[in-house]
Design an enzyme around this catalytic site. Structure first.
Site, PDB file in Angstrom:
ATOM      1  N   GLU A   6     -39.299 -14.933  -0.982  1.00 34.13           N
ATOM      2  CA  GLU A   6     -40.592 -15.964  -0.923  1.00 34.13           C
ATOM      3  C   GLU A   6     -41.143 -15.922  -2.377  1.00 34.13           C
ATOM      4  OE1 GLU A   6     -40.975 -18.149   1.404  1.00 34.13           O
ATOM      5  OE2 GLU A   6     -39.458 -17.100   2.879  1.00 34.13           O
ATOM      6  N   GLY A   7     -40.692 -15.874  -3.342  1.00 37.09           N
ATOM      7  CA  GLY A   7     -41.303 -15.718  -4.483  1.00 37.09           C
ATOM      8  C   GLY A   7     -41.429 -14.431  -4.978  1.00 37.09           C
TER       9      GLY A   7
END
Lengths: 257, 594
Positions: B405-406
């Site tokens: 998620e990043g």
């Protein structure tokens, strides 16, 4: 069918018991539905789903007992009744509770009343049988199976690990033993619906009872924790000598023989 | 409505606003229903998931599918799905609590999270009515299982660099997709994938792709370091035929969906991080209470106590911060009209307003978790290295959180970048505030905070906010637009901003609790807050100093450093003593308590 469940809140099984000034410390303790009462709730819901009717969950307790009633409603019970004795009674025992429940149930024409086998806190197992006696209805304790056909209940009763098969006529009070069923988790839709289900709150006044009618028949003399478990001892030497030593220890030191 | 709107806080506004406890959501505000939902989830995890963890870890995924269906029956998959599409349409606090309680289930929490979060939400937010009718009711029950396919071998953080293509067939009935999507959670058994591809090689768009469509297949199961209970494979699209009606959102607007879903994924990971941290504290405490060395339980050593207290104080701050963010979503959604609430895009927008907060929560809470499980292994000594102990799995499972998620680095860079953008656009008057500050600091005399509960912490918080504006202002002046090349400074700033958000969340939560039930009942919260704020303030100071030294030199540097000193002068509390007090409670309860 007109079904009632007797429910009590108890300490969460994960809680540690602490005694302060001769009383059990309930500060900050988490409560749950007495696990045996959960079997009763589950069984009530199953019987209702099979035969129709209504499930009412009843508790004698305090304001905080509402939480456990809501949980039972979320599991699928239809109505809940909280008989709040917080302001009226200082003390109570199994007699007190049975008497209050009698006053509540005497005109309700219950077909089936379910309770837990015992509560995991005081574990007396008395309230159910006492109530049945007072209401003049049949009572079977520690059931592990229940099948209802018309007015007849076919019951499996746990007898120290054996099963006794009984046939009893309704109206009937049973207490539920582990193995009867697998209580469901309250589902999220159930939880949201529980908010809107009726929860009636009564006081002993509403049941035409007074404090004097309910005076406990027992007195708590002392409360103490079991002694802490000590380290075990491993006996050594020839087997015959070990046995002799063991017997002598049991006889002389522990005085159990 | 009008009144609620006045109360709304913009994303990032906390840097310049003065707030009080009533402005934020705290765990103490949860309703009975929230608690019941949490308990059902918790009971489901201990009763159904944990008994089969070994099978899940062993990739026996028929158990995952079965568990998801059971979860669906209980409503644990439908919290974020609107009622009209077969879900429950609960508030974000409810779905957050479900996420928190699932975190104990290790890799299966990722299975669950991918399904209800990044898998289902693109359709909830951006699907048209027909798509919602078709998929959501079955996703809410677990009859269909969802997955999300964005990453490719050549494009991770740079999602728009995707190479997967979509071309409309001649008949105009289907898009033909070609490409490979990598590391797709739930791919062994998912029925529905949200897939990103470029139409004609240029218009980045999202599609709903069913497993049964011709040309869709998955690769071999990946061998991972952790979260082995979850399935991870490559999704292979080889002339995959996707009906035109399965284009999700508008052609060429896929980045909007991806951007919004990332925010959701991030705050949900943060919540999972908090749940995992609490569990880590519990596992560690139980062990140190039972493990004896030198004839005594190792929990009686003050060094063990120091570790537990630090873990718990950090967890408290992160817990306060993530639910603070959930509260921001609730406030913003509460101000929407019924009509707007039906439009998923409006909800996505409400969440996206707090992009900064989502990113901060993500990196802060996942690092809290990593810290907690690392210390938990340490407290187990050699046993912590052995697979028979749950803590070994927790340690491995934690690591991915800082990557997906990043990465936490990308999420850090987002914070100052977005703040700067908001400042430039005039949404947040950060620059104006920063400008006045340098002069104010020259003249400023150090204050002495009062001795009431939380006065010192509020004083430090106020100064920390000034330190951020001061340091950021200097850096912005010096580098102007080129500041984006100064990643070290940006990351220092991100940490400072996140620290302030957490400190403030802890302070406001504790303040609110004290106002409600008194100081005596909230002693533990107060201790957490005192310890966390002081230790974190020191980090803010160190980060600021590093920035000043990088930006200024000579006399000017000396002047700036002396300005900074005015803001960092205070009489510290004895954290060693406070931590012993914190630990005593945890050791007694054998879990994280507030």
């Amino acid at each position: 069918m007109n079904i009632y469940v007797l429910l009590k809140k108890t300490f969460d099984t994960e809680e540690k018991i602490a005694v302060t000034n001769g009383e059990i410390d309930s500060d900050g303790v988490e409560y749950i539905i007495n696990p045996y009462d959960e079997y009763a709730v589950e069984e009530a819901i199953k019987q209702r789903d099979a035969h129709g009717g209504e499930v009412t969950v009843v508790t004698v307790g305090d304001e905080d007992s509402e939480k456990q009633l809501r949980t039972a409603l979320a599991m699928g019970a239809d109505k809940a009744v909280l008989i709040n004795t917080e302001d009226d009674l200082e003390d109570g025992d199994q007699f007190t509770t049975a008497k209050i429940l009698e006053a509540y149930l005497e005109d309700k024409e219950a077909d089936l009343i379910l309770a837990g086998n015992v509560a995991i806190d005081e574990a007396s197992g008395q309230v159910g049988p006492r109530l049945a006696e007072r209401l003049g209805i049949a009572c079977v304790t520690t059931i592990t199976g229940l099948e209802i056909d018309g007015d007849l209940a076919k019951i499996d009763k746990d007898v120290e690990g054996d099963v006794e098969k009984l046939e009893v006529n309704l109206p009937l009070l049973v207490t539920c033993q582990q193995g009867l069923n697998d209580p469901r988790y309250p589902s999220l839709p159930g939880i949201m619906k529980a908010k809107k289900k009726p929860l009636e709150e009564l006081e002993i006044d509403d049941l035409d009872l007074e404090e004097d009618d309910l005076e406990p028949k027992t007195k708590t003399v002392d409360i103490f924790l079991p002694p802490e478990k000590e380290a075990g001892r491993v006996l050594e030497g020839e087997i015959a000598d070990q046995v002799k030593e063991l017997v002598s220890l049991l006889r002389n030191e522990k005085k159990v023989l | 409505m009008g009144e609620t709107k006045e109360k709304l806080f913009k994303g990032g506004a906390f840097l310049i606003e003065d707030l009080n406890g009533d402005d934020i959501l705290t765990p103490e505000d949860f309703t009975e229903e929230h608690k019941m939902i949490a308990k059902t989830t918790d009971d489901f995890v201990s009763g159904e998931v944990l008994p089969v963890v070994d099978k899940l870890e062993n990739h026996e995924f028929e158990y995952s599918v079965d568990l998801l269906k059971k979860a669906g029956e209980l409503g644990l998959l439908g919290a974020d799905v609107p009622e009209e599409y077969g879900g429950l349409g609960l508030d974000k606090t409810s779905s957050s609590l479900i996420t928190e309680k699932f975190s104990r289930a290790g890799g299966f929490s990722i299975t669950h999270g991918a399904h209800v979060g990044i898998g289902s939400l693109p359709i909830v937010f951006f699907g048209n009515d027909a798509q919602k009718q078709k998929y959501l009711p079955k996703l809410a029950t677990g009859e269909l299982i969802a997955a999300y396919a964005l990453t490719e071998p050549g494009s991770g953080s740079d999602a728009l660099g995707a190479k997967t293509t979509a071309v409309l067939n001649e008949a105009g009935t289907h898009y033909i997709l070609n490409g490979e999507k990598q590391w797709i959670t739930n791919s062994a058994f998912a029925d529905v994938f949200v897939v990103y591809a470029k139409i004609d090689g240029e218009h980045f768009s999202a599609f709903i792709v069913e497993r049964e469509f011709p040309g869709v297949s998955t690769g071999a199961e990946e061998k991972k370091m952790g979260i082995k209970s979850s399935s991870t494979r490559t999704l292979i699209l080889q002339d995959a035929e996707v009906p035109v009606e399965n284009l999700l959102g508008e052609k060429g607007k896929g980045h909007k969906i991806a951007f919004n879903i990332l925010n959701v994924g991030r705050y949900k990971l943060a919540i999972g991080g908090v749940g995992g941290s609490k569990h880590g504290i519990e596992v560690a405490t139980k062990y140190v209470n039972q493990r004896k060395q030198f004839g005594t339980a190792i929990s009686s050593f003050s060094l063990t106590q120091e570790k537990l207290a630090t873990m718990a104080a950090r967890t408290y701050a992160n817990e306060s911060a993530v639910y603070r963010t959930v509260g921001l979503f609730e406030q913003r959604m509460g101000a929407l009209t019924d009509e707007q609430l039906k439009d998923g895009r409006e909800i996505a927008k409400a969440i996206a307003e707090y992009q900064i907060e989502c990113s901060m929560n993500k990196f802060s809470a996942t690092e809290c978790l990593d810290y907690v499980v690392d210390e938990a292994v340490q407290m187990h000594g050699g046993y912590g290295f052995m697979q028979e102990y749950e803590v070994e799995r927790m340690y491995r499972d934690s690591r991915i959180n800082r990557i997906f998620e990043g990465t936490n680095e990308i999420n850090r860079l987002i914070v100052p970048g977005t703040l700067l953008k908001k400042a430039m656009k005039g949404e947040l008057p950060l620059l104006q505030k920063a400008q006045g500050l340098q002069e104010e600091l020259m003249m400023m005399m150090p204050e002495e905070p009062g001795t009431e509960a939380l006065e010192q912490e509020k004083y430090l918080l106020k100064n920390a906010k000034k330190i951020i504006l001061f340091a950021a202002g200097l850096a912005a002046q010096k580098y102007m637009q080129k500041i984006e090349n100064e990643q070290e400074i940006l990351v220092n700033l991100a940490d400072m901003v996140s620290d302030v958000y957490n400190m403030e969340a802890a302070i406001l939560r504790t303040e609110k609790a004290i106002q409600k039930t008194g100081e005596q009942k909230n002693k533990q919260k107060l201790l957490y807050t005192q310890v966390y704020v002081q230790e974190t303030f020191n980090l803010v100071e160190a980060n600021a100093k590093e920035i000043l030294i990088a930006v200024e030199s000579g006399d000017s540097l000396r002047m700036m450093l002396s300005s900074l000193r005015k803001l960092t002068r205070y009489t510290p509390i004895n954290v060693i003593a406070k931590k012993r007090e914190i630990a005593a409670k945890i050791i007694e309860a054998e879990k994280y308590v507030v």
